[in-house]
Scaffold this active site. Structure first.
Site, PDB file in Angstrom:
ATOM      1  N   GLN A  13     -50.920 -55.847  14.705  1.00 36.04           N
ATOM      2  CA  GLN A  13     -52.180 -56.715  13.904  1.00 36.04           C
ATOM      3  C   GLN A  13     -52.891 -55.944  12.649  1.00 36.04           C
ATOM      4  OE1 GLN A  13     -56.089 -55.748  15.547  1.00 36.04           O
ATOM      5  NE2 GLN A  13     -57.183 -57.681  14.704  1.00 36.04           N
ATOM      6  N   TYR A 143     -56.157 -44.835  27.123  1.00 35.57           N
ATOM      7  CA  TYR A 143     -56.021 -44.815  25.431  1.00 35.57           C
ATOM      8  C   TYR A 143     -57.206 -44.056  24.909  1.00 35.57           C
ATOM      9  CZ  TYR A 143     -56.873 -47.557  21.029  1.00 35.57           C
ATOM     10  OH  TYR A 143     -56.908 -47.663  19.581  1.00 35.57           O
TER      11      TYR A 143
END
Ligand code: SER
Length: 314
Positions: A13, A143
């Site tokens: 992205q 994460y």
């Protein structure tokens, strides 16, 4: 000194749009895109492209030597939602790639590194409103753990080996050219596509889940900017808080309804709700503004207008 740049994770992205910008600023021949998979035709045809697994240090080094690379932007990562499904894979990708790139800088193959951190470094024990630069960081996702750890590795390599590594804690990044994958903030991209294609959207977060967000153009500008300022302006070598706008799904839907009055939104939360609940509502980015002059250009209303105009015209 002229720079030759390698972007790892360029097909994703942020990479897709960062490559466009870097090729405009530095010249196409000086910006090598790479990813483990092919990217969009425009990414692959607008300059050099190499297939690289970002965890493979030797593969990175081969490309660094081939093009005389001076800077690496490491964007390859597994994001928060996918990371919860594959915790070890997320840790391995996010950490091995970072240590490989930091080592290449330590060994002087390259002279500068960009590595993104995230609002995911914060957790439910961090202050939620205007979360400070320095505060409690007890993330609940793999994460987030990888990003906190990565920040301290960056700081360590800077202090111990003089590595010029620079980092930003990205909020949710909103774009319309390339979709994100596997993040908790992804709803705020999908909603635009669904609004234009179907006129309705089912949201996986509840209507009042406020999160820090940023339009892609601001994120790309911040990334290029932090890499261009003098090294002595970078006073934080973990990672900088960065803020542009904060909104909930309900507020975003209302903004979209100003352009598409019949747009409807429904809510069906899943495991990503708990991740969103652990993250800040808003971020204090005073340090980034003071140290290297960061200011965002896009508000929620300006961003919404631009994205819908582009998607409708497609
Ligand atoms: N956008 C990312 C995610 O949702 C946060 O850095 O995982």
């Amino acid at each position: 000194m002229s720079q030759t740049i390698l972007v790892l994770g360029a097909s994703g992205q942020i990479g897709t749009e960062l490559i466009e910008k870097l090729r405009t600023v530095y010249g196409s021949a000086h910006v090598v895109a790479s990813d483990i998979r092919n990217g969009s035709p425009s990414l692959m045809n607008s300059g050099p492209f190499e297939i690289i697994d970002a965890t493979d240090k030797e593969a990175i080094l081969t490309v660094v030597k081939k093009y005389n690379i001076t800077q690496i932007y490491l964007l390859a990562a597994m994001l928060s939602a996918t990371g919860e499904k594959f915790p070890h894979k997320a840790w391995n990708l996010n950490m091995t790639s970072l240590l490989a790139v930091l080592d290449l800088a330590k060994d002087k193959y390259i002279n500068q590194v960009f590595w993104p951190s995230s609002i995911a470094v914060f957790g439910s024990t961090s202050p939620k409103i205007q979360t400070p630069q320095k505060t409690i960081m007890e993330p609940s996702t793999v994460y987030g753990i990888s990003k906190v750890s990565g920040e301290f590795w960056c700081n360590y390599y800077h202090d111990k080996y003089g590595v010029d590594v620079r980092s930003i804690r990205y909020p949710g990044i909103i774009s319309w050219k390339t979709k994100p994958g596997g993040g908790t903030t992804d709803y705020a991209v999908d909603i635009f596509f669904k609004a234009v294609e179907q006129g309705s959207f089912e949201c996986f977060l509840n209507k009042n889940s406020c999160l820090p967000m940023m339009y892609m153009e601001d994120a790309v500008d911040a990334t290029v900017q932090i890499m261009q300022v003098n090294a002595d302006q970078i006073k934080i070598r973990t990672s900088y808080n960065l803020s542009a706008m904060n909104f909930s799904p309900k507020e975003l839907a209302l903004e979209i309804q100003r352009h598409i009055p019949n747009f409807t939104i429904t809510y069906k939360t899943d495991y990503r709700q708990a991740i969103a609940d652990s993250w800040p509502d808003s971020i204090d980015d005073t340090k980034a503004r003071e140290d290297w002059g960061w200011t965002p250009n896009y508000t929620l209303s300006k961003m919404t207008k631009v994205i819908l105009e582009n998607l409708v015209a497609q």
